[in-house]
Design an enzyme around this catalytic site. Structure first.
Site, PDB file in Angstrom:
ATOM      1  N   CYS A 151       0.821  -1.220   0.000  1.00  0.00           N
ATOM      2  CA  CYS A 151       0.000   0.000   0.000  1.00  0.00           C
ATOM      3  C   CYS A 151       0.851   1.264   0.000  1.00  0.00           C
ATOM      4  CB  CYS A 151      -0.945   0.002   1.192  1.00  0.00           C
ATOM      5  SG  CYS A 151      -0.242  -0.663   2.683  1.00  0.00           S
ATOM      6  N   HIS A 187      -2.833   5.998   4.728  1.00  0.00           N
ATOM      7  CA  HIS A 187      -1.395   6.174   4.984  1.00  0.00           C
ATOM      8  C   HIS A 187      -0.955   7.518   4.408  1.00  0.00           C
ATOM      9  CE1 HIS A 187      -1.272   2.088   6.222  1.00  0.00           C
ATOM     10  NE2 HIS A 187      -0.701   1.525   5.186  1.00  0.00           N
TER      11      HIS A 187
HETATM   12  C1  2RA Z   1       0.862  -2.332   6.649  1.00  0.00           C
HETATM   13  N1  2RA Z   1       1.689  -2.034   4.403  1.00  0.00           N
HETATM   14  O1  2RA Z   1       0.467  -1.170   6.572  1.00  0.00           O
HETATM   15  C2  2RA Z   1       1.445  -3.025   5.441  1.00  0.00           C
HETATM   16  C3  2RA Z   1       0.534  -4.120   4.957  1.00  0.00           C
HETATM   17  N2  2RA Z   1      -0.729  -3.628   4.552  1.00  0.00           N
HETATM   18  O2  2RA Z   1       0.816  -3.023   7.663  1.00  0.00           O
END
Ligand code: 2RA
Length: 329
Positions: free
Chosen positions: A130, A237
């Protein structure tokens, strides 16, 4: 034409998000099958106002269904166990897990960047991590026009990246100051620790961002470092990106480059407190880019901030966009 679709790992956070987005996008699906673990088998889930019985993911349950495509939301160990077998039955699998991403024969696809690569491979197509997806989507206009010498990533990753376990640990921390999934309490804290530590002091998450960026741009000359941090937010994120380009750029031109790029929302007007934030991106499909400014400490240096919904564009949506590309071909 119409096709038969399977979801592997239908009950997890990403599997559920795949179902939500499929409801939104109305692909020409003939039959759909939902697979999960033994203890989810038999449960009923609703899709496009019809009830479906979840089946245990097994060779027995796969082989006679004439499935054309599968979206895989399994964790890596299960993906390793089941996907090679699924391709034996002619299923093209689009895999959200990290199991096969760095395998030379397996294409690693972000539809805005390298969709044409998806015709390669042996029936498995990997979707990147991601935090990598939202970074390379943000960097692509820069890469295309000015070339890139070096990238420094610092991430601020939501707990939904760890699935239901991460979400529960955040609430556990808020209500009781406890943790039992993360190594430390995540509430009111930040953990510079995502996935396992390696011998060189990096985490697997940081190595994923470095290696996957090079593979997606097909450019091993890129110099990249990363620090991946878990932060106490539920979803989306954020990635702070410092990049050194090969060619000089004009900042106004860079703003325009972002303005016209598919998959990107330029969200940058700091005089009016406009910059990308998780509360803006959650539920959206695009990668939001802002805080664009020159880094005067180096030649051709640029800073930017990329925020996106890690369960949508970071996972479920990217796999579905790859599927949309494949069925259109
Ligand atoms: C996380 N990128 O954010 C890793 C897996 N989705 O934990």
């Amino acid at each position: 034409g119409k096709f038969n679709l399977a979801i592997f790992g239908a009950t997890g956070l990403v599997g559920q998000k795949m179902r939500t987005i499929l409801e939104e996008r109305n692909l020409p699906i003939e039959n759909i099958y939902f697979f999960a673990s033994k203890n989810s088998a038999g449960k009923i889930i609703n899709f496009q106002s019809k009830n479906y019985t979840i089946e245990e993911l097994s060779e027995e349950n796969l082989k006679d269904k004439n499935i054309d495509y599968a979206l895989c939301a399994l964790e890596s160990p299960l993906a390793k166990e089941f996907l090679p077998m699924a391709t034996k039955y002619g299923i093209t699998v689009i895999d959200n897990s990290s199991a096969f991403r760095m395998n030379d024969e397996i294409p690693l696809i972000v539809p805005e960047i390298n969709p044409q690569e998806s015709s390669k491979g042996n029936g498995i197509i990997a979707s990147p991590n991601c935090s990598t997806i939202q970074s390379v989507v943000a960097l692509y206009p820069i890469y295309k026009k000015y070339g890139i010498k070096r990238i420094v990533y610092t991430t601020y990753q939501a707990v939904s990246g760890s699935g239901i376990n991460g979400i529960e640990d955040l609430y556990r921390g808020i209500w009781a100051g406890e943790n039992n999934f993360y190594p430390h309490q995540i509430a009111y804290n930040v953990l510079p620790h995502i996935d396992d530590f390696l011998d060189d002091g990096y985490t697997k998450e940081e190595v994923k961002m470095i290696d996957e960026t090079k593979k997606i741009f097909n450019d091993e000359s890129l110099k990249i470092t990363a620090t991946a941090v878990r932060v106490p937010i539920l979803n989306s994120h954020a990635v702070s990106i410092n990049v050194e380009t090969k060619k000089p750029f004009d900042l106004e031109e860079v703003f325009n480059d972002f303005r016209n790029e598919p998959g990107i929302v330029l969200y940058d007007d700091v005089k009016n407190n406009i910059y990308p934030m998780p509360t803006i991106t959650t539920g959206e499909d695009e990668v939001y880019v802002g805080r664009i400014r020159r880094d005067n400490s180096v030649e051709n240096g640029l800073n930017l901030f990329s925020v996106a919904d890690n369960t949508r564009k970071g996972a479920a949506l990217n796999t579905i966009q790859i599927l949309e590309y494949l069925i259109k071909k």
